[in-house]
Design an enzyme around this catalytic site. Sequence first.
Site, PDB file in Angstrom:
ATOM      1  N   GLY A  53       0.796  -1.236   0.000  1.00  0.00           N
ATOM      2  CA  GLY A  53       0.000   0.000   0.000  1.00  0.00           C
ATOM      3  C   GLY A  53       0.822   1.275   0.000  1.00  0.00           C
ATOM      4  O   GLY A  53       1.879   1.368  -0.630  1.00  0.00           O
ATOM      5  N   ILE A  54       0.304   2.259   0.754  1.00  0.00           N
ATOM      6  CA  ILE A  54       0.940   3.571   0.815  1.00  0.00           C
ATOM      7  C   ILE A  54       2.373   3.458   1.331  1.00  0.00           C
ATOM      8  O   ILE A  54       3.291   4.079   0.797  1.00  0.00           O
ATOM      9  CB  ILE A  54       0.132   4.499   1.753  1.00  0.00           C
ATOM     10  CG1 ILE A  54      -1.290   4.699   1.215  1.00  0.00           C
ATOM     11  CG2 ILE A  54       0.810   5.841   1.927  1.00  0.00           C
ATOM     12  CD1 ILE A  54      -2.202   5.420   2.190  1.00  0.00           C
ATOM     13  N   TYR A 204     -11.749   2.771  14.016  1.00  0.00           N
ATOM     14  CA  TYR A 204     -10.662   3.370  13.218  1.00  0.00           C
ATOM     15  C   TYR A 204     -10.697   4.893  13.363  1.00  0.00           C
ATOM     16  O   TYR A 204      -9.670   5.531  13.582  1.00  0.00           O
ATOM     17  CB  TYR A 204     -10.863   2.957  11.759  1.00  0.00           C
ATOM     18  CG  TYR A 204      -9.877   3.531  10.775  1.00  0.00           C
ATOM     19  CD1 TYR A 204      -8.599   2.999  10.661  1.00  0.00           C
ATOM     20  CD2 TYR A 204     -10.237   4.585   9.943  1.00  0.00           C
ATOM     21  CE1 TYR A 204      -7.700   3.510   9.738  1.00  0.00           C
ATOM     22  CE2 TYR A 204      -9.340   5.103   9.023  1.00  0.00           C
ATOM     23  CZ  TYR A 204      -8.073   4.562   8.913  1.00  0.00           C
ATOM     24  OH  TYR A 204      -7.189   5.071   8.004  1.00  0.00           O
TER      25      TYR A 204
END
Length: 321
Positions: A53-54, A204
Amino acid sequence: MGFLDIFSHPLWAALSALLAVVVRLQRRTIWDPKTCAMRLTGKTAIVTGANTGIGKFIALDFARRGARVILACRSESRGQAAATEIKQITGNSDVHLRIVDVSSMDSVRAFAKRILEEEKSLHILVNNAAVSGLPRQITKDGFEASFATNHLGPFLLTNLLLELIKRSAPARIVTVSSLNHKRGEVDFSHFHGKNLVYTMDQVYNHTKLHNIICTNELARRLQGTGVTANSVHPGVVMTEVMRHYPAWLRFLFNLVGFFFFKSPEEGAISPIYCAVSEELEGVTGKYFDSDCSLVLPAPLARDTALAVKDFEFCEKLTSKL
Ligand SMILES: *[C@@H]1O[C@H](CO)[C@@H](O)[C@H](O)[C@H]1NC(C)=O
């Protein structure tokens, strides 16, 4: 006229063009890593969650700029694969895997110990690793698992590495938070899994609020040290942060995301901006949007008294472990 013929209507073409423009505008950033000549030769950077991912694209960018890059990952095999790939793409062989599970305070301590033994300096720390959509779980440290992974682990890691980072100043700490923090709330009993509602990304959202609050307090404590601490929203990015969501939901997100979400590579731009851009030299305690613009976080994230309380609470929680 058959149903499909409506797609040949000029209005349809105009609509698609408009959609394309909206999508482009939404993805535009005011800074482009490709036009930033900043070199990181002689600098050391740690990126957590760098195997995918990032995080992987952040690490890739640092490696391109010549940094010594430490990929802090949980999985040996996936971490090793990412390290190999980054070395191949960039030709930088100073890329290393160090194992850490940020949800475990023991693991964070062991990781930090090794870093302090092996590294002479640390100029960039990117707290990127995070999870979303975990069901209720309590870790062996007694923490709610999302809070441990997204906030307490990174919080402890940063504090354990702080002396090394200060000795390496100028240095930057970047915390990948999220726009989602705006829906977050602060309730200290959350850390132990109490009073939490597990719908979608609610938990989250809380953890991402704590990220900004504590990063701001850290920035205040670091005034005058040459170490900056900022938070950043990477954008709505389809990454493995959602790996705990049901398959149908991930499919839906993928479908919508194809048009509207950023790729992990695009999502990495604002964190990279915070870590390397020249114009952020000395800028600290700020929050940046996914287009790299300086924006205000939610009011709770700007409450300095709350920040002191939260930071001290997290210090107490993690110091015993
Ligand atoms: C979490 O934050 C996002 C973004 O602000 C929001 O769309 C979502 O509804 C929030 N989730 C919950 C459960 O509040």
